[in-house]
Design a protein around this motif. Sequence first.
Motif, mmCIF file in Angstrom:
data_model
loop_
_atom_site.group_PDB
_atom_site.id
_atom_site.type_symbol
_atom_site.label_atom_id
_atom_site.label_comp_id
_atom_site.label_asym_id
_atom_site.label_seq_id
_atom_site.Cartn_x
_atom_site.Cartn_y
_atom_site.Cartn_z
ATOM 1 N N VAL A 177 83.570 12.216 124.701
ATOM 2 C CA VAL A 177 84.332 13.120 123.843
ATOM 3 C C VAL A 177 83.699 13.109 122.455
ATOM 4 O O VAL A 177 83.609 12.055 121.818
ATOM 5 C CB VAL A 177 85.810 12.697 123.747
ATOM 6 N N ASP A 178 83.232 14.268 122.018
ATOM 7 C CA ASP A 178 82.733 14.427 120.647
ATOM 8 C C ASP A 178 83.851 14.958 119.767
ATOM 9 O O ASP A 178 84.853 15.494 120.263
ATOM 10 C CB ASP A 178 81.554 15.406 120.612
ATOM 11 N N HIS A 179 83.656 14.865 118.472
ATOM 12 C CA HIS A 179 84.686 15.382 117.568
ATOM 13 C C HIS A 179 84.055 15.849 116.272
ATOM 14 O O HIS A 179 82.940 15.451 115.912
ATOM 15 C CB HIS A 179 85.735 14.305 117.275
ATOM 16 N N VAL A 180 84.776 16.706 115.596
ATOM 17 C CA VAL A 180 84.400 17.180 114.258
ATOM 18 C C VAL A 180 85.626 17.005 113.375
ATOM 19 O O VAL A 180 86.658 17.641 113.608
ATOM 20 C CB VAL A 180 83.965 18.660 114.275
ATOM 21 N N GLU A 181 85.539 16.133 112.385
ATOM 22 C CA GLU A 181 86.662 15.954 111.465
ATOM 23 C C GLU A 181 86.784 17.176 110.566
ATOM 24 O O GLU A 181 85.788 17.755 110.129
ATOM 25 C CB GLU A 181 86.460 14.711 110.603
#
Length: 607
Positions: free
Chosen positions: A278-282
């Motif tokens: 799982v990647d994320h972008v804050e």
Amino acid sequence: MSPSSAPAAAAAPVQLTLDAEVPLIAETFVIVDLETTGGSPGRDRITEIGAVKVRGGEVLGEFATLVDPGCAIPPHIVRLTGITEAMAYAAPPIEEVLPAFLEFARDAVIVAHNARFDTGFLRAAAVATGHTFSARRVLCTVKLARRVLTKDEAPTVKLSALARLFAVSTTPTHRALDDARATVEVMHALFERVGNLGVGTYRELVDFLPGIPAAHRAKRSMVAGLPTRPGVYLFRGPSEEVLYVGTATDLRRRAGQYFTGAETRTRMREMIALATRVDHVECAHRLEAGVRELRLLSAHRPAYNRRSKAPHVGWWVTLTDEPFPRLAVTRTPRAVAVGPIRSRADAREVAGLIAGCCGLRTCRHRIAASRRHDCATTADGRIPVGGCQAAGTSSDVDGYRPAVERARDLITGRDDGPLRSVLTRIDHLAGVEMFETAARVRDRLALTLTSLERCQRLAALCAVAEIVAARPDGSGGWQLAVVRHGRLAAAGVATVGVPPVPVAEALCASAETVVPDVGPLGGAPSEEVALVYRWLTEPGVRIVCGTAGLALPIRSAARWSGWRDTVAVARDRARELRGADDAARDATHPRAATTPTPGPRRLELTG
């Protein structure tokens, strides 16, 4: 009422949030049991409350009292519980008992054997007495026992059967405190079983109850490193392809819900089975997260997302660029256009109504500037079925120009006068009792007004070169956004104590440069512009500065909102009446529902 407490040396309960990963041994549980006059919370009443507060295997206190139900106790209930009307008559009413119990159980996990029954009665009593019973954390030992124990080991999960199975020291007697004490021991015995399965917190226990496969649960470690901040998360597959994109105000909590029983969608469980990380972008706040989600959906087109994968897709009703302009339904907007509209059929309805009320031609052949538009009418002066809406109005370029200006002013919101002629036509059709035709024209007008208003609102935002807006974050700070030509160009936050103006200036200096394209929205995706518009118009949002004001044209379709609301009410009422008529017909003639009877058909032709 006889509450008792543990020694004063015991540690005081600590209020916990839903997100706190507290071990079960440190949780405070209130195990409750009720005796009632029957099984319906809406009709029956509580006759006894018994509860035990425990933490770490230690009893912190007990709560026990009879309750005057204010009504007769059925004989079979008396035989079951031993609570007579004479015993209950001397007891306090629920109005006095409930506040004390709610204080006793405050901030604890409510546990009960068949929790739906007990919490249902407590919730009904709270509503009746004007109190608030917010049991956000509830544990049912019936569900836990069914999850942990096999059928061979426990053919039934009644409290008496579980008490015998685990050889508890208190025998259930259908009296509230005895049954609550027995449930405490049963709960601890079940906790010993789940502890061997890696369940150590209340959240893990709740996730364990629905029977999530171990392989599915084990993948929750993929979200362990996510922050507890707003942002966008991306589930990736074995080949690094993006499977799913979503937004969250708390990335770790939201992404973790996909690995629990809260997620029941089959396609999401299939997606989790394929996911490898799982990647994320804050993001600074919810608006930035929503915009980034739309852009990522457009870029990756994830297989498991159902919405917004094609933000540019839609139909536009555009005014063509030729000597005798007409309205065309296209995918790409021109300078003067209405849209985007979901379906081509709806777009053609909008185009036909605007052309008819403005006098635009609907014939498709090209006409040179040196020629005239002279589509003919029928012998009696009517427009042929499917013929040009401007038939019978022979004109050259100069004579045709007023119709073009009327359409342009209507689309851009400078004049809504042509729509008044449609209202006149609806009234005329209703006056000659052509009600079905009048309803069709009414619905076309409502569709056109909805399409015009949405486009005009978004176009008004896209026409402003720059807007800087601020929204309170609820904790003394500000959420900031820089919007250029309808697109989010920069986002940030000014936390409590930080002056927001310097932060806004820094955001403007580093914001994305936006060059508008052709069309009402300047080439911006309509979903992004709509998202930004909703955020800007929410209560509490302030415009810090801007190159121009955000305002709708004075003659925009928004002026017709009251009429559209009336139409919506009328349509809903008509559906209800049709449904009632159909139900009455089916009840009177059962075969009518399966054997349609052909009837006369009337063909209405209108010019």
